[in-house]
Enzyme design. Structure first.
Site, PDB file in Angstrom:
ATOM      1  N   ARG A  13       1.853 -11.317  10.079  1.00  0.00           N
ATOM      2  CA  ARG A  13       3.220 -10.826  10.328  1.00  0.00           C
ATOM      3  C   ARG A  13       4.251 -11.833   9.831  1.00  0.00           C
ATOM      4  O   ARG A  13       5.413 -11.492   9.651  1.00  0.00           O
ATOM      5  CB  ARG A  13       3.457 -10.594  11.822  1.00  0.00           C
ATOM      6  CG  ARG A  13       2.576  -9.575  12.528  1.00  0.00           C
ATOM      7  CD  ARG A  13       2.487  -8.262  11.797  1.00  0.00           C
ATOM      8  NE  ARG A  13       1.321  -8.227  10.933  1.00  0.00           N
ATOM      9  CZ  ARG A  13       1.122  -7.314   9.987  1.00  0.00           C
ATOM     10  NH1 ARG A  13       2.042  -6.396   9.768  1.00  0.00           N
ATOM     11  NH2 ARG A  13       0.033  -7.324   9.251  1.00  0.00           N
TER      12      ARG A  13
ATOM     13  N   GLN B 254      -7.702  -4.907   9.587  1.00  0.00           N
ATOM     14  CA  GLN B 254      -6.600  -4.570  10.479  1.00  0.00           C
ATOM     15  C   GLN B 254      -6.952  -3.417  11.422  1.00  0.00           C
ATOM     16  O   GLN B 254      -6.066  -2.757  11.956  1.00  0.00           O
ATOM     17  CB  GLN B 254      -5.345  -4.221   9.675  1.00  0.00           C
ATOM     18  CG  GLN B 254      -4.785  -5.400   8.898  1.00  0.00           C
ATOM     19  CD  GLN B 254      -3.421  -5.095   8.291  1.00  0.00           C
ATOM     20  OE1 GLN B 254      -2.412  -5.051   8.977  1.00  0.00           O
ATOM     21  NE2 GLN B 254      -3.404  -4.883   6.986  1.00  0.00           N
TER      22      GLN B 254
ATOM     23  N   ASP C 226      -3.734   7.711   4.648  1.00  0.00           N
ATOM     24  CA  ASP C 226      -3.185   6.374   4.870  1.00  0.00           C
ATOM     25  C   ASP C 226      -3.723   5.810   6.183  1.00  0.00           C
ATOM     26  O   ASP C 226      -4.117   6.561   7.084  1.00  0.00           O
ATOM     27  CB  ASP C 226      -1.659   6.478   4.923  1.00  0.00           C
ATOM     28  CG  ASP C 226      -0.984   5.113   4.932  1.00  0.00           C
ATOM     29  OD1 ASP C 226      -1.641   4.117   4.569  1.00  0.00           O
ATOM     30  OD2 ASP C 226       0.204   5.047   5.297  1.00  0.00           O
ATOM     31  N   GLU C 227      -3.727   4.482   6.314  1.00  0.00           N
ATOM     32  CA  GLU C 227      -4.190   3.788   7.536  1.00  0.00           C
ATOM     33  C   GLU C 227      -5.569   4.301   7.961  1.00  0.00           C
ATOM     34  O   GLU C 227      -5.821   4.576   9.131  1.00  0.00           O
ATOM     35  CB  GLU C 227      -3.178   3.974   8.671  1.00  0.00           C
ATOM     36  CG  GLU C 227      -1.784   3.475   8.376  1.00  0.00           C
ATOM     37  CD  GLU C 227      -1.676   1.949   8.365  1.00  0.00           C
ATOM     38  OE1 GLU C 227      -2.711   1.267   8.493  1.00  0.00           O
ATOM     39  OE2 GLU C 227      -0.542   1.450   8.217  1.00  0.00           O
TER      40      GLU C 227
ATOM     41  N   LYS D 114       0.816  -1.222   0.000  1.00  0.00           N
ATOM     42  CA  LYS D 114       0.000   0.000   0.000  1.00  0.00           C
ATOM     43  C   LYS D 114       0.847   1.269   0.000  1.00  0.00           C
ATOM     44  O   LYS D 114       0.484   2.261  -0.634  1.00  0.00           O
ATOM     45  CB  LYS D 114      -0.969   0.013   1.175  1.00  0.00           C
ATOM     46  CG  LYS D 114      -0.353   0.255   2.530  1.00  0.00           C
ATOM     47  CD  LYS D 114      -1.415   0.395   3.595  1.00  0.00           C
ATOM     48  CE  LYS D 114      -0.786   0.595   4.972  1.00  0.00           C
ATOM     49  NZ  LYS D 114       0.016   1.824   5.066  1.00  0.00           N
ATOM     50  N   THR D 115       1.981   1.266   0.723  1.00  0.00           N
ATOM     51  CA  THR D 115       2.811   2.477   0.760  1.00  0.00           C
ATOM     52  C   THR D 115       3.330   2.803  -0.634  1.00  0.00           C
ATOM     53  O   THR D 115       3.356   3.970  -1.045  1.00  0.00           O
ATOM     54  CB  THR D 115       3.986   2.300   1.734  1.00  0.00           C
ATOM     55  OG1 THR D 115       3.477   1.968   3.027  1.00  0.00           O
ATOM     56  CG2 THR D 115       4.800   3.578   1.833  1.00  0.00           C
TER      57      THR D 115
END
Length: 689
Positions: A584, A242, A211-212, A32-33
């Site tokens: 993770r 998330q 973002d987020e 995503k970044t």
């Protein structure tokens, strides 16, 4: 346009889509970044947007800095794109436009200590812990977009809380300063009340990216809504699966309802995962699909299936720690992490790793025996055992506060030379103190005398529990927990568990000696280049990744936590936390669960986590998965049609054993989802499969 090379189809679509509103559902490890930064570069380079007209908002200075570097590497002229955290954007806006609110451009942003000091002037009789609690709850109100005129009972039931909140805001305004909550709420107020200012900002920022987005709170959402005009290309990037920070004010409905608030939203799902192997992703998707409140996506990878994750059931937490330690003989420790739900769980792992000479580091908190509440209790136990221990005496004599200030303490220390440096005897026989200090010191000696008279030979754990309670340390740290949610009480309970393993005449001295040896055995220098396994809570692991991950403590009551199981929304957040934990892992993943675990110093039977029963058997190896999501003797089964007087007709979507009761989850024709305790509810079964 080299920066477009290597993007997959969905990423390319996300980067090049024109217009807004746009919701990018970015699964874990989906890049995503890269998508956000590449989209900014594309807007400037190809679509010819002025960098000055683009606003990108994220949550940490580190993330903002990384985003800025990546964009400028692709398009050097992007240096005038505004990339900020929510709070730094709010501060920037207020310093330029806060005059109408009585703010000078030089206003100060109050930190926690400043806020507590200001609250002290409003509630002079409040204790330090009460002030922290008021500060926390005022911050929550601002995050939730609540004013003193709203019903705040659910935030703080104290009758005068609304008035305290009101006076606090008034005093801040009189002084001309702001707190962190104001950095969001005041810009929002400015934009909502000042049409000209709102038009100016909407005219400047043609593009807004967030973002987020799943981590935004209500106030941040309202600020965003006020910034976005009809022509704004608004793009939010996040993952509803998330959203795990409700305790910090995050509101998952912001992302779930985005398309309702911004009609015509285009949704693009980034589902290709570049981090994990196939079996790990299959488990993550299978588990999280049990949540009802989600937009839905399925992660996949071209990496191949990889190793199947392992499920291991152990007899108790000692065996769990030893098993994990035994698995660390191979592999890179720097790329290994052990995840747990609560910080208190690190204690057994730390002790085992020290015994086995396994280097480790703890992320996000102190080592167990370095935590304030643990050091306080150990200091008191050490003083009870040896009243010549000056270090222990200095730490514990005025904790909790007994009116013994620095000068009184030094008088006792100085006079102790007359009593063979025995501080108990000094207090008992000296006449150097007066007033509060005298009364407080006598109170302390009475406590020590009482604790010395108690028998600890049978069970040192229960003795330590008594010391923690009678000394006031439990209540002292519980109030800190209420104020800052730090898990101190859980850590004290874990200390009781550690002490429970000792008995006999020398139990106390043996326990203190073992703790000291544990403390002296590890190398405190963690930047020495030695590979170390990472110990970390599930919440702190967000944004990190490791080749090998162990998820420990997979038992009902521990994970999901006992206070979350009976609430559908809370249980779904716990499941999202499980999803985050699973994703993770890059290559290897292990789940551990205990048959028995010490709780409050007592060994109690545990049930495997309901989340383990949601993992398809074909994706894992090791021990058999428990079948505790259904019941052979249950009255209800998934798919049963039922009727309830208050809600009407519906069907059973899940039956869960939470360790105490059988819970029946029902979706009604109205769309509502409700949870019932089977033995107490008045559900009428109409039909089943």
């Amino acid at each position: 346009m080299d920066y477009l090379e290597g993007l997959n189809k969905q990423q390319l679509e996300a980067v090049t889509t024109e217009g807004g509103p746009l919701l990018l559902l970015a699964g874990a490890g989906s890049g995503k970044t890269r998508v956000i930064t590449t989209r900014i570069a594309y807007l400037i380079d190809i679509l010819k947007f002025s960098p000055y007209s683009i606003l990108a908002v994220t949550f940490t200075n580190k993330a903002a800095g990384e985003m800025r570097e990546r964009v400028q590497a692709m398009v050097p002229e992007a240096d005038s794109v505004m990339i900020k955290t929510f709070h730094s954007f709010g501060a920037w806006m207020l310093r330029r436009n806060g005059e109408s609110l009585g703010l000078r451009s030089s206003f100060t942003i109050y930190d926690d200590d400043d806020v507590n000091s200001l609250l002290k002037t409003i509630v002079p009789g409040a204790t330090r812990s009460e002030l922290k609690e008021f500060a926390r709850d005022i911050s929550r109100c601002k995050d939730d977009n609540l004013t003193p005129d709203d019903d705040l009972v659910s935030i703080n039931p104290y009758p005068d809380f609304s008035e305290i909140y009101r006076k606090y805001n008034e005093r801040l305004k009189e002084i001309g300063n702001v707190d962190f909550g104001d950095l969001i709420s005041l810009p929002k107020q400015l934009l909502q009340k000042n049409k000209d200012l709102r038009a100016r900002f909407q005219s400047r920022f043609k593009v807004i990216l967030v973002d987020e987005y799943q981590d935004t709170n209500r106030a941040q959402f309202e600020l965003l809504k006020a910034l976005a005009g009809p022509e704004t290309w608004i793009c939010v990037v996040g993952d509803d699966d998330q959203s795990i920070y409700k305790f910090r004010g995050a509101e998952v409905r912001n992302i779930l309802d985005f398309d309702k608030i911004f009609p015509g939203t285009r949704v693009i799902k980034l589902e290709e995962n570049y981090r994990s192997t196939g079996h790990i992703l299959s488990i993550a998707s299978a588990v999280v699909k049990n949540n009802l409140n989600r937009l839905g996506k399925t992660l996949w990878t071209s990496k191949g299936e990889g190793l199947k994750p392992t499920i291991k059931y152990l007899e108790n937490s000692e065996a769990e720690a030893e098993y994990i330690a035994s698995q660390l003989n191979t592999g890179n420790l720097n790329e290994t992490a052990i995840l747990y739900r609560t910080n208190a769980q690190s204690r057994e792992l730390e002790s085992t790793f020290i015994r086995n000479s396994i280097p480790y580091k703890i992320v996000g908190t102190l080592r167990f025996y370095e935590r304030e509440e643990i050091k306080d209790t150990l200091a008191l136990l050490a003083f009870i055992s040896n009243s010549k221990d000056e270090i222990a005496f200095r730490r514990i004599i005025n904790k909790p506060a007994r009116g013994i200030g620095k000068s009184s303490l030094e008088k006792i220390i100085s006079d102790s030379a007359n009593y063979d440096y025995d501080y108990f005897e000094t207090i008992e026989n000296s006449n150097i103190l007066k007033g509060k200090a005298l009364n407080g010191s006598k109170e302390f000696n009475n406590l020590v005398s009482e604790m010395r008279s108690l028998d600890f030979k049978e069970d040192l754990g229960q003795y330590v529990r008594k010391v923690i309670i009678e000394s006031g340390l439990l209540e002292y740290h519980r109030t800190q927990d209420l104020a800052i949610g730090s898990g101190k009480v859980e850590n004290l309970e874990e200390l009781v568990t550690a002490a429970s393993k000792y008995s006999g005449d020398s139990a106390l001295s043996e326990f203190l000696e073992a703790v000291e040896l544990d403390q002296s055995s590890f190398n405190k220098e963690e930047d020495d280049g030695i590979p170390r396994v990472t110990l970390i809570t599930m919440h702190n692991t967000k944004g990190l990744e490791f080749d090998r991950v162990f998820i420990s403590g997979m038992e009902n009551g521990l994970f999901p936590r006992i206070d979350k199981i009976d609430d559908t929304n809370e249980l779904e957040e716990e499941r999202r936390l499980f999803y985050v934990s699973i994703t993770r892992a890059r290559k290897e993943l292990t789940f551990t669960s205990c048959n028995k675990r010490f709780i409050h110093g007592k060994l109690v039977s545990s049930q495997p986590s309901i989340f383990l029963s949601e993992i398809p058997e074909e994706f894992v190896v090791g021990d058999s998965i428990p079948k505790n999501s259904g019941f052979s003797n249950s009255k209800f089964k998934r798919g049963d049609t039922v009727y309830q007087d208050d809600y009407g007709s519906g069907y059973v979507i899940k039956v869960i054993d939470n360790g105490k009761h059988e819970l029946v989850l029902v979706k009604f024709e109205t769309g509502q989802v409700k949870q019932f305790i089977a033995e107490f509810c008045n559900l009428e079964k109409i039909s089943g499969y």
